[in-house]
Design a protein around this motif. Structure first.
Motif, PDB file in Angstrom:
ATOM      1  N   ILE A 198      38.103  39.677  39.902  1.00 22.31           N
ATOM      2  CA  ILE A 198      39.462  39.456  39.413  1.00 22.31           C
ATOM      3  C   ILE A 198      39.454  38.420  38.287  1.00 22.31           C
ATOM      4  CG2 ILE A 198      41.819  38.858  40.082  1.00 22.31           C
ATOM      5  CD1 ILE A 198      40.677  41.324  41.498  1.00 22.31           C
ATOM      6  N   HIS A 213      43.455  33.438  37.017  1.00 25.35           N
ATOM      7  CA  HIS A 213      44.872  33.333  37.399  1.00 25.35           C
ATOM      8  C   HIS A 213      45.667  32.525  36.379  1.00 25.35           C
ATOM      9  CE1 HIS A 213      48.364  33.101  40.039  1.00 25.35           C
ATOM     10  NE2 HIS A 213      48.345  31.777  39.943  1.00 25.35           N
ATOM     11  N   ASP A 262      44.772  37.862  35.995  1.00 28.12           N
ATOM     12  CA  ASP A 262      44.361  38.400  37.295  1.00 28.12           C
ATOM     13  C   ASP A 262      45.185  39.650  37.599  1.00 28.12           C
ATOM     14  OD1 ASP A 262      46.582  36.736  37.476  1.00 28.12           O
ATOM     15  OD2 ASP A 262      46.133  36.076  39.524  1.00 28.12           O
ATOM     16  N   MET A 307      37.168  36.133  43.133  1.00 30.62           N
ATOM     17  CA  MET A 307      38.160  35.568  42.208  1.00 30.62           C
ATOM     18  C   MET A 307      37.869  34.081  42.047  1.00 30.62           C
ATOM     19  SD  MET A 307      41.297  35.600  44.939  1.00 30.62           S
ATOM     20  CE  MET A 307      40.684  37.187  45.531  1.00 30.62           C
ATOM     21  N   SER A 350      45.260  34.055  43.417  1.00 29.20           N
ATOM     22  CA  SER A 350      45.171  35.475  43.072  1.00 29.20           C
ATOM     23  C   SER A 350      45.169  36.353  44.321  1.00 29.20           C
ATOM     24  CB  SER A 350      43.902  35.755  42.257  1.00 29.20           C
ATOM     25  OG  SER A 350      43.925  35.080  41.020  1.00 29.20           O
TER      26      SER A 350
END
Length: 301
Positions: free
Chosen positions: A181, A184, A189, A208, A213
């Protein structure tokens, strides 16, 4: 007066000892052994280990690069099936980020040369962001991305890659999918894009940088999601690990480290937050040593 003086001296002594320990603790390594149950996990992946590290923060004064080097050496000896790095390779890289990026490449190179598949995502500092309000430096992110990719680390930005087990015979029947991902804070994301790239009900891991996220993941899509970013709070009150400086300075909910309460996120998803290796603001860790997480994968049918 004598009692007050003794109390003050005791407080000063305690604070001094904590500061001394805070300067020493970053050079210890805490290896957390965890078990992760993955639905429909291929037999070839059962019992395999996946390593998670995070938050190198290269460029921070007194950068903890010696500990990163030792952790890399440890991982080469342990030889997990995959090494995952949850972003923030750099920290305040400045106008010329080349020294920080080159150091990150130098530190990760031994993993690649040892033949251990290594994947990563980018964090907010890889975009030059030390706050949510800061504009993302996409040029810096591209430089970090390109340098690491050239070194043999695959950077995933809302992408999915199929992983073959080291002991797999038929590669096409023994695949585990890794979902990466984007950042953020950089507003990059987009898990729906990454998840759309894998077959329905396929076994997967989700990586991530920022735990926030995790909320965007639909139900039953992330049996093991992994993040960093928080440094475990970095400064934690001894014997009360849930209390850290983040508890008092952050306005939003802070998901600091370890397995996060299942009430956070959607049903069927599970999040683990790694404490990272480097620092933010001050080069001190108290009650929060650098972490290597080793997940042993098991099937959940």
């Amino acid at each position: 007066m004598k009692l007050v003086k003794n109390i003050l001296l005791s407080l000063v002594s305690i604070i001094s000892l904590l500061l001394i320990w805070g300067l020493l603790e970053p050079y210890t390594i805490d290896t957390e052994e965890e078990v992760a149950a993955i639905p429909n996990l291929p037999a070839a992946w059962k019992g395999q280990k996946v390593a998670l590290i995070a938050d190198w923060q290269i460029g921070m004064w007194l950068s903890n690069t010696n500990t990163i080097k030792r952790i890399v050496e440890q991982l080469i000896q342990q030889r997990p099936a995959v090494v995952l790095i949850a972003g923030d390779f750099t920290y305040h890289a400045g106008e010329n980020p080349n020294p920080e990026i080159s150091k990150a490449v130098e530190l990760v190179n031994p993993l690649v040369k040892a033949g251990i598949p290594t994947y990563a995502v980018l964090g907010n500092h890889d975009y030059g962001m030390d706050s949510k309000q800061a504009p993302p430096n996409t040029q810096l992110a591209v430089q970090v991305y390109q340098a690491l990719e050239k070194a043999g680390v695959q950077i995933l930005q809302n992408e999915t890659v199929a992983l073959a087990s080291p002991k797999s015979g038929n590669q096409n029947q023994n695949l585990l999918y890794l979902v990466g991902i984007g950042s953020h804070w950089a507003n990059n994301d987009k898990p729906a894009i990454a998840l759309s790239q894998i077959p329905r009900n396929a076994p997967r891991l989700v990586l991530m940088h920022n735990p926030n996220s995790f909320e965007k993941l639909p139900a039953n899509t992330a049996p093991l999601a992994m993040a960093g970013h928080t440094h475990g709070g970095q400064l934690r009150i001894p014997f009360t690990p849930e209390w850290s400086w983040l508890t008092f300075v952050k306005e939003d909910v802070v998901h600091v480290d370890g397995w996060i309460d299942p009430s956070y996120g959607q049903p069927g998803n599970r999040l683990y937050v790694n404490r990272g290796i480097g620092f933010s603001i001050v080069p001190i860790r108290i009650n929060c040593p650098p972490e290597v997480t080793l997940f042993t994968l098991q099937d959940l049918r």
